[in-house]
Each structure stands twice: as C-alpha cells, then as structure tokens.
Enzyme design. Structure first.
Site, PDB file in Angstrom:
ATOM      1  N   LEU A   1       0.872  -1.168   0.000  1.00 11.32           N
ATOM      2  CA  LEU A   1       0.000   0.000   0.000  1.00 11.32           C
ATOM      3  C   LEU A   1       0.909   1.217   0.000  1.00 11.32           C
ATOM      4  O   LEU A   1       1.939   1.218   0.674  1.00 11.32           O
ATOM      5  CB  LEU A   1      -0.890   0.020   1.251  1.00 11.32           C
ATOM      6  CG  LEU A   1      -1.968  -1.067   1.372  1.00 11.32           C
ATOM      7  CD1 LEU A   1      -2.659  -0.961   2.731  1.00 11.32           C
ATOM      8  CD2 LEU A   1      -2.991  -0.953   0.246  1.00 11.32           C
ATOM      9  N   ASP A   2       0.537   2.257  -0.736  1.00  9.57           N
ATOM     10  CA  ASP A   2       1.384   3.437  -0.740  1.00  9.57           C
ATOM     11  C   ASP A   2       1.286   4.175   0.598  1.00  9.57           C
ATOM     12  O   ASP A   2       0.428   3.871   1.433  1.00  9.57           O
ATOM     13  CB  ASP A   2       1.046   4.356  -1.923  1.00  9.57           C
ATOM     14  CG  ASP A   2      -0.361   4.932  -1.844  1.00  9.57           C
ATOM     15  OD1 ASP A   2      -0.675   5.617  -0.850  1.00  9.57           O
ATOM     16  OD2 ASP A   2      -1.149   4.714  -2.790  1.00  9.57           O
ATOM     17  N   VAL A   3       2.161   5.135   0.784  1.00  6.11           N
ATOM     18  CA  VAL A   3       2.277   5.826   2.072  1.00  6.11           C
ATOM     19  C   VAL A   3       0.959   6.449   2.499  1.00  6.11           C
ATOM     20  O   VAL A   3       0.609   6.432   3.686  1.00  6.11           O
ATOM     21  CB  VAL A   3       3.387   6.910   1.992  1.00  6.11           C
ATOM     22  CG1 VAL A   3       3.387   7.765   3.250  1.00  6.11           C
ATOM     23  CG2 VAL A   3       4.745   6.265   1.809  1.00  6.11           C
TER      24      VAL A   3
ATOM     25  N   THR B   1      -2.095   5.516   1.738  1.00  7.95           N
ATOM     26  CA  THR B   1      -3.227   4.589   1.786  1.00  7.95           C
ATOM     27  C   THR B   1      -3.192   3.783   3.074  1.00  7.95           C
ATOM     28  O   THR B   1      -2.140   3.280   3.475  1.00  7.95           O
ATOM     29  CB  THR B   1      -3.210   3.638   0.573  1.00  7.95           C
ATOM     30  OG1 THR B   1      -3.273   4.410  -0.630  1.00  7.95           O
ATOM     31  CG2 THR B   1      -4.405   2.687   0.613  1.00  7.95           C
TER      32      THR B   1
END
Length: 233
Positions: free
Chosen positions: A100-102, A104
């Site tokens: 998951l990106d930062v 999210t």
C-alpha cells in the site's frame, strides 16, 4: 533440516554466529554436543543452545491495520517501515504481502512464507482487493454508472499500453465508493481514478480476497491470522 539453519531460524543468531556457536561446543542435539552445522535434525529431536531448549519459528502470517504515513518497503526512504509497528522475533524474515502506498491505509498482510505470498499476490489467481475511497467531489448515480462501465472494460493508465483487468466501481454515497481490483500495479487505484477524472482524498483497503480487515484492530495494530484465514488462500 541442517542444524545451522535450525539455529538461525530458532534464535536471533545469524548463520555465521550459529557456526561460531557450534565451534564453541555451545550446541547439543539430544544432549550430545554437535559441532557440524551440516548435521540434520528432525522435529522429534531436542536442540539446545547454551543449555536452553530451542524451538524453530514456523511460518508466520499477520494482518496489520496500516496507518497513513508508513512505507511498505523493507528499506524505507522518507517514512517509517510497517515492520517498525511489529514487535516479534526475527523481523528480518518478514515481508509485506503486496503493498500500500504511504497515503493509503487499511489491510496489509505480512508473512515469511514465500509460496503463500505468491498465492495471494499472483494476478493469475484474480484475488480481489477491495478499497473504500473518499472522493474530492460528489458523484452522481449516472457518473458512477459510467465509471463502472469503464472499470469493467479496462483502462489505459498513463505511461502504460496494457489495459487494466476488469475492475468494479460501486457508489456508496455522494463522496464514497468501493473499488475492486485483481492486480497490483504501481499506485493502481489512484491512477485509475485519475484516468476517469474522479480525484480522491482518502483511500483505505478493506479486504483482500475473502479476508476482511479486523474491525477490532486500530491503525498500527496487528494480529496473527487464524488457521482458517491462512487456508482461505
């Protein structure tokens, strides 16, 4: 299993430290000192290091409620790593199952079982990841239906020629939608929303396949998966 590997998996010793412990006669198998790291040990044998009985750490499977502001990378650059949120032995063996990106939040699986990780993340298995998105602007039923058709048909993301796999888009309210994808391309959901000119302000992953984020987990908390949850994949 080789004795030196058993030692490294049952303790905090590195392989080289385990070999040194063997040379120093600190290791015994069934009360017999063993110095050869290539010696094989079975699950029925008792291995001791400095007199302490050792148990091999088996495969581990965790569910983490990832908060915003942490990276899924094992070598983070600008933010803390998700592994910094976990306090269990031998963290270096663990890895995120997908990412998951930062910005999210939500469900992140973590394990040290590579084969299980592949079963969860392989696009060929079409494991649906469900996200709840908060939109920057309200969306009408008509626009939601239009976007749903485009998601189903596949989108061309900026910088790519290959269409995305069929995905789902469901309007929950004027500013909330559910999105389901079976791939894990770089920032895929955010890029899909950009492609349909529907910017979002918050993204949260609720489920991976049959597994939903435990509502009892606060952001930053984790727990081990139950046997039936591991087997679901």
């Amino acid at each position: 299993m080789r004795l030196d590997r058993f030692l490294s998996e049952a303790t905090e010793l590195t392989r080289s430290q385990a070999k040194r412990a063997l040379k120093l006669r600190e290791v015994s198998v069934d009360d017999v000192v063993v110095r050869d790291g290539a010696s094989q040990v079975s699950d029925t044998q008792t291995v001791r290091w400095q007199g302490e009985v050792l148990e091999r750490i088996g495969w581990r499977y965790l569910m983490l409620h990832k908060p915003v502001g942490v990276e899924c990378s094992l070598r983070p650059t600008h933010h803390p790593s998700v592994l910094d949120l976990i306090d269990i032995p031998q963290l270096d063996r663990l890895h995120p199952v997908g990412r998951l990106d930062v910005e999210t939040s939500g469900l992140l699986l973590i394990s040290d079982d590579g084969k299980w990780t592949h079963r969860v993340t392989s696009p060929n298995r079409a494991c649906v990841k469900r996200y709840r998105a908060t939109l920057a602007e309200p969306i009408s039923d008509k626009d939601a239906e239009r976007i749903a058709r485009r998601f189903e048909a596949g989108l061309t993301l900026q910088g790519e020629d290959r269409l995305t796999r069929p995905a789902t888009f469901e309007r929950i309210s004027e500013r909330e939608v559910l999105i389901g994808v079976t791939e894990g391309r770089y920032h895929q959901v955010r890029r899909m929303m950009t492609a349909v000119e529907c910017p979002l302000v918050q993204l949260h992953r609720e489920a991976i396949g049959p597994l939903e984020l435990d509502p009892d987990l606060e952001p930053g908390e984790c727990r081990y998966l139950r046997p039936e949850e591991v087997a679901a994949f």
